[in-house]
Scaffold this active site. Structure first.
Site, short mmCIF file in Angstrom:
data_model
loop_
_atom_site.label_atom_id
_atom_site.label_comp_id
_atom_site.label_asym_id
_atom_site.label_seq_id
_atom_site.Cartn_x
_atom_site.Cartn_y
_atom_site.Cartn_z
N ILE A 1 -6.24 -9.91 -8.09
CA ILE A 1 -4.60 -9.88 -8.36
C ILE A 1 -4.16 -9.14 -7.24
O ILE A 1 -2.80 -9.48 -6.66
CB ILE A 1 -4.37 -9.08 -9.75
N ASP B 1 -9.25 0.86 -1.82
CA ASP B 1 -10.28 0.11 -2.74
C ASP B 1 -11.34 1.05 -2.73
O ASP B 1 -11.94 1.43 -1.42
CB ASP B 1 -10.46 -1.23 -2.36
N PRO C 1 -9.56 -2.10 -12.33
CA PRO C 1 -9.90 -2.38 -13.80
C PRO C 1 -9.61 -0.68 -14.31
O PRO C 1 -9.85 0.24 -13.64
CB PRO C 1 -11.07 -2.65 -13.77
N THR D 1 0.60 -3.00 -13.58
CA THR D 1 0.31 -4.28 -14.38
C THR D 1 -1.05 -4.23 -14.77
O THR D 1 -1.59 -5.29 -15.13
CB THR D 1 0.83 -5.29 -13.74
N ARG E 1 -3.85 -1.31 -16.14
CA ARG E 1 -4.15 -0.80 -17.63
C ARG E 1 -3.30 0.44 -17.83
O ARG E 1 -3.17 1.32 -16.78
CB ARG E 1 -5.48 -0.48 -17.49
N ASP F 1 4.07 -2.43 -17.10
CA ASP F 1 3.50 -3.31 -18.14
C ASP F 1 2.82 -3.22 -19.26
O ASP F 1 2.50 -3.57 -20.28
CB ASP F 1 3.06 -4.77 -17.41
N GLU G 1 0.05 1.39 -25.87
CA GLU G 1 1.14 0.43 -25.59
C GLU G 1 1.01 -0.31 -26.83
O GLU G 1 2.21 -1.08 -27.25
CB GLU G 1 0.55 -0.43 -24.69
N HIS H 1 3.01 -5.42 -22.15
CA HIS H 1 1.82 -6.08 -21.67
C HIS H 1 2.15 -7.39 -21.88
O HIS H 1 1.49 -8.42 -22.52
CB HIS H 1 0.48 -5.70 -22.77
P1 NAD Z 1 -10.94 -7.57 -9.88
O1 NAD Z 1 -12.03 -7.19 -10.71
O2 NAD Z 1 -10.68 -8.85 -9.14
O3 NAD Z 1 -10.61 -6.41 -8.72
C1 NAD Z 1 -10.56 -5.12 -9.12
C2 NAD Z 1 -10.55 -4.24 -7.91
O4 NAD Z 1 -10.37 -2.83 -8.16
C3 NAD Z 1 -11.78 -4.50 -7.07
O5 NAD Z 1 -11.69 -4.74 -5.63
C4 NAD Z 1 -12.46 -3.22 -7.18
O6 NAD Z 1 -13.29 -3.12 -6.08
C5 NAD Z 1 -11.30 -2.24 -7.22
N1 NAD Z 1 -12.04 -1.03 -7.93
C6 NAD Z 1 -12.96 -0.60 -8.81
N2 NAD Z 1 -12.95 0.70 -9.27
C7 NAD Z 1 -11.96 1.25 -8.27
C8 NAD Z 1 -11.68 2.58 -8.06
N3 NAD Z 1 -12.33 3.62 -8.74
N4 NAD Z 1 -10.70 2.76 -7.06
C9 NAD Z 1 -10.09 1.84 -6.51
N5 NAD Z 1 -10.50 0.48 -6.55
C10 NAD Z 1 -11.31 0.00 -7.33
O7 NAD Z 1 -9.79 -7.58 -11.29
P2 NAD Z 1 -8.23 -8.18 -11.21
O8 NAD Z 1 -8.81 -9.50 -11.58
O9 NAD Z 1 -7.66 -8.11 -9.67
O10 NAD Z 1 -7.52 -7.49 -12.07
C11 NAD Z 1 -7.02 -6.10 -12.05
C12 NAD Z 1 -6.99 -5.60 -13.36
O11 NAD Z 1 -5.66 -5.99 -13.79
C13 NAD Z 1 -7.77 -6.00 -14.58
O12 NAD Z 1 -9.05 -4.97 -14.59
C14 NAD Z 1 -7.10 -5.87 -15.93
O13 NAD Z 1 -7.21 -4.53 -16.16
C15 NAD Z 1 -5.49 -5.95 -15.31
N6 NAD Z 1 -4.92 -7.20 -15.86
C16 NAD Z 1 -3.74 -6.93 -16.43
C17 NAD Z 1 -3.04 -8.02 -17.00
C18 NAD Z 1 -1.75 -7.87 -17.65
O14 NAD Z 1 -1.32 -8.76 -18.45
N7 NAD Z 1 -1.10 -6.79 -17.58
C19 NAD Z 1 -3.73 -9.56 -16.87
C20 NAD Z 1 -4.87 -9.55 -16.36
C21 NAD Z 1 -5.55 -8.59 -15.64
#
Ligand code: NAD
Length: 552
Positions: free
Chosen positions: A151, A170, A203, A229, A231, A255, A260, A302
């Site tokens: 994302i 990151d 995440p 958006t 958590r 979001d 929530e 959400h």
């Molecule tokens: P992803 O796993 O592809 O990417 C997560 C990124 O976070 C990775 O690059 C990882 O290296 C980085 N990361 C991990 N630990 C970290 C830390 N301590 N500090 C900094 N960076 C760190 O995940 P994604 O598909 O991009 O999704 C991200 C988050 O979005 C999901 O975990 C989920 O919680 C959330 N999400 C929300 C919705 C919504 O409806 N609001 C929908 C889908 C996902």
């Protein structure tokens, strides 16, 4: 074949999932509510849930035939993994379904906030003046992304489309993306200080709990915007309200928010009916109520995932996950979230008798000066104030680190900590320069050569060690002996020397050989590292004491 229960199911889910499973001989039932002790079936072999449901140990124990939990989401922190592991149940998720969907929504919220869309839409009836509807451009602003996964990367592309400058942080940077996606990785502090908009895309893990805490929210650029958006638990909501209320930051669009579920009317009503209202739930309820009243805040329930296309992708993948499982194939199996890694605390020994006289000490055994003993006690008091319990401590073989360590542990009232001296943490051997006065050597060699010897990466001293040689003993020791302790969740304190600590920091902070001269662990500090599983820095905090104590 299998009896499947789909919880949290909408009309769209029912249609997609029934279509996808139509050709199979599984049987399934849809339940619109989230899973609860009251609506589980003891014969269920597969359950499928959305993020609104939580699967507890009690539920798992009440479904003895359960083999598979199919999450219709990416996240899976809503399941009791200890219980899952004991019962040998498999959990699968939908790893990607909506990177564009969520990234587009982050910008929907951002634009709505920056162009005051809620007010603009209400303007017709409520006579807002043009000044009240005055917004901000995105063009030319700095967009800071925390988490550059699926994302985060999509949001970088969208920000580029708005001609924004993009910077990112990151814990596991993917450096090769910087050129192709046109952004630059920076450290977290720099991102906080320089971004006009910060968007969270990590995440929720132990390491990211309140990643936006009070200190970091207060470091954000004046007037900047926070978008969440990802958590709710990534942000300390109470502190967010403080920085919004004080006008320190310009706004927030969220979001996801802690607690929530309370945005849902049924949840609120159920809570009112329950006999106990936990303090935390009550606090989140008040926080959400305050946020919703703030003029510079947009709260959505959400909803970022919620497009027809994304839901179709979720359901098609979920149906495949279930069908594949029955053929022994689990490409989307998720593993339990590991215990949080312990903290690493690093302290440079306090002032020794030779530090006081400017002599190069190296591996010679020299005691702390009187001032050094006092500094150790102050470091210990500082550790006590931070409130971290040390599980195990390491020092070098030189007496000055042991004396510092004992002073620190005594003053922090941690008397039962095992202390292990190890030669790998010894000071750099300064060979022929040992015992010589540093400033006399500087006058003899000239400033540049002197600094090269002190600060360079692979610069020899006659009959002594280079920093590279120190690195080659410190880092294997760290990886073999200290990292496994951290991985077990233990907090480890190391007291060592200027050079052995520089070598360690070079590894932990991934510093290039050419930049090693900039690295310095100064006296009178405790550096507290949060690390990833590879022992690399995710983040660090520094506690300082006043080192200019008068000599007794
Ligand atoms: P992803 O796993 O592809 O990417 C997560 C990124 O976070 C990775 O690059 C990882 O290296 C980085 N990361 C991990 N630990 C970290 C830390 N301590 N500090 C900094 N960076 C760190 O995940 P994604 O598909 O991009 O999704 C991200 C988050 O979005 C999901 O975990 C989920 O919680 C959330 N999400 C929300 C919705 C919504 O409806 N609001 C929908 C889908 C996902």
């Amino acid at each position: 074949m299998a009896l499947i229960y789909f919880y949290d199911s909408t009309e769209l889910d029912k249609k997609h999932l029934s279509d996808a499973l139509a050709e199979t001989d599984h049987s399934w039932e849809f339940i619109e509510d989230k899973i609860s002790n009251d609506n589980i079936n003891q014969d269920a072999e597969v359950i499928s849930i959305f993020v609104t449901s939580s699967v507890t140990r009690q539920m798992i124990e009440a479904m003895p035939r359960l083999k598979l939990i199919a999450c219709r989401s990416t996240g899976f922190n809503n399941i009791d993994f200890d219980a899952i592991k004991e019962k040998g149940i498999t959990v699968v998720n939908v790893p990607t379904y909506g990177e564009s969907t969520v990234a587009e929504y982050a910008f929907t919220l951002l634009l709505a906030l920056q162009r005051k869309i809620p007010e603009v839409l209400a303007a017709e009836n409520q006579q807002f003046s043009p000044q009240q509807l005055n917004g901000h451009d995105l063009d030319g602003k700095t967009f800071g992304v925390i988490g550059t996964g699926h994302i985060g990367q999509k949001s970088i592309k969208i920000a580029n489309g708005f001609s924004m400058k993009v910077i990112a942080y990151d814990a596991f940077p993917k450096n090769e993306l910087q050129d192709s996606l046109n952004f630059k990785y920076v450290n977290l502090d720099q991102l906080l200080e320089e971004s006009d908009v910060i968007s969270l895309h990590t995440p929720y893990l132990p390491a990211t709990h309140h990643i936006m805490n009070s200190e970091r929210l207060n470091k954000m650029k004046a007037g900047s915007i926070l978008i969440n958006t990802a958590r709710g638990e990534l942000v300390d909501t109470k502190s967010l309200i403080e920085v919004l209320d004080s006008g320190r930051i310009g706004g927030a669009a969220i979001d996801v928010v802690e607690g929530e579920a309370l945005l849902n009317h049924h949840e609120e009503t159920a809570l009112l009916r329950s006999e106990v209202l936990p303090e935390e739930v009550f606090r989140h309820s008040v926080e959400i109520s305050v946020l919703k009243k703030m003029p510079n805040v947009i709260v959505s329930p959400h909803n970022a995932f919620n497009t027809v296309e994304a839901i179709q992708r979720i359901n098609v993948t979920t149906a495949k996950n279930i069908m594949n499982f029955w053929y022994g194939d689990t490409p989307n199996k998720v593993e339990p979230i590991k215990k949080p890694i312990g903290k690493l605390l690093v302290v440079r020994h306090a002032e020794s008798e030779w530090n006081a006289t400017g002599q190069w000490t190296g591996i010679t055994d020299v005691h702390l000066s009187e001032k050094g003993f006092k500094q150790s006690a102050l470091l210990g008091q500082s550790l006590k104030n931070i409130g971290i319990k040390v599980d195990i401590a390491f020092c070098s073989e030189q007496i000055r680190t042991r004396e510092t360590l004992e002073g620190v542990l005594n003053a922090s009232q941690q008397f039962d900590v095992d202390i292990t001296p190890n030669s790998s943490l010894n000071e750099r051997d300064y060979g022929d320069y040992t015992g010589k006065n540093k400033w006399e050597i500087r006058d003899l060699l000239g400033e540049e050569a002197f600094n090269d010897i002190r600060r360079g990466w692979d610069v020899p001293v006659p009959n002594g060690e280079t920093l590279k040689m120190v690195y080659e003993r410190v880092v294997p020791f760290y990886l073999d002996k200290i990292l496994p302790l951290l991985a077990e969740g233990k907090n480890v304190l190391i007291v060592a020397h200027g050079n052995s600590i520089r070598a360690l920091m070079k590894f932990i902070e991934s510093i290039d050989d050419s930049d090693v001269g900039e690295l310095e662990m100064i006296f009178g500090q405790i550096v507290i590292y949060s690390l990833n599983g590879e022992g690399k820095k995710i983040d660090s905090l520094v506690a300082k004491i006043n080192t200019t104590l008068p000599n007794a």
